[in-house]
Design an enzyme around this catalytic site. Sequence first.
Site: not given
Ligand code: OSB
Ligand code: MG
Length: 369
Positions: A166, A265
């Site tokens: 991130k 997703k």
């Molecule tokens: O390991 C995971 O489940 C995803 C981690 C992650 O990046 C994420 C987790 C929660 C909400 C948004 C995101 C994203 O992909 O932006």
């Molecule tokens: Mg993302």
Amino acid sequence: MTIPIQQITLHHLSMELKQPFTTSFGTVENKDFYITEIDDGQGNRGFGESVAFTAPWYTEETFTTTGHMMRDFLIPILLNNSIKHPDDVSKLFTTIKRNNMAKSALEGAVWDLYAKREGQSLAEALGGTKSKIEAGIAIGMQSSIAELLHKIALSQENGYKRVKLKIKPGKDIDVLKEVRHHYPDLPIMVDANSAYTLEDTARLKELDAFQLLMMEQPLAHDDIVDHAKLQAEIDTPICLDESIHSLENAKIAIELGSCRVINIKPGRVGGLTVAKQIHDYCVEKGIAVWCGGMLEAGVGRAQNIALSSLEGFRFPGDNAGSDNYWKKDIILPEVVAHNGLITVPTDLGIGHAIDIEALAQFKVDEEIF
Ligand SMILES: O=C(O)CCC(=O)c1ccccc1C(=O)O
Ligand SMILES: [Mg+2]
């Protein structure tokens, strides 16, 4: 043949993440979510999972809004219509605008139930072809570079095939320099969760030096146009996450050149049917896709794995094993990544049983319809 729906149960669970997950927006420590259960009255039960968080920082939905939408609008639609195939569900739900995570939580349970009734695994029912999928890991922002390097080292001991970091302004170039110094060849991608604007183009262009697999959602959550302008300026492929809620959004993004990759997703797009439609469209257009994650518990995780078995999922997803997120997951067996590979279950439906004890342990309440 109609899929009979005799009873729908919403199990409200509350689970603490093993480690807090920090993005450019803040930190998630706890998840409240629904496990949806649909009973056909003939001995089959399908399960789904809601993925919204308690606050609307990722999209506008929350745990509470998903409950409201399911209870007051979506469940009545399921109970008052006849459904022959899970694809019917997203069509019936078009009378309700957006609220994709609420829709997906129920639609996933219909898919699982359908696969079980047909004597198929969910992967098979969706048209998946892979028997194993590559697992990636998303590492949240850490308090220090040392801690981040430690987390990356652990991910490599566990064999994860790519690492997603991130980033946000000020926590990008210096961090990546350090990580690349220690891991010159590691497949790395970054996710900004909309932390930049076009004014940061020069800074984002500097990231080209780090040979990133891709850069996920650098600009606004509701933007498609500026991403096209940015993609024209940088070499790193842009991957859209928050901007894509539908097949229509995906078509626009591809048409405009706003991305070279899409993170799919099911929760964000309203379920597995639309997820598959976006996948099919991207395959046709030569756009690579991968399956994103929402820090799911076992049911959502298992559905993502089944989806990832479709041929167009060319990159490892955010689908680490259960043990990356939870001390104890709610399915048996838990999801395990061996040397960065997850075996796609061949048992019926999601291919994992609900761990009744864990369900009881984490349950706050239940509503039956
Ligand atoms: O390991 C995971 O489940 C995803 C981690 C992650 O990046 C994420 C987790 C929660 C909400 C948004 C995101 C994203 O992909 O932006
Ligand atoms: Mg993302």
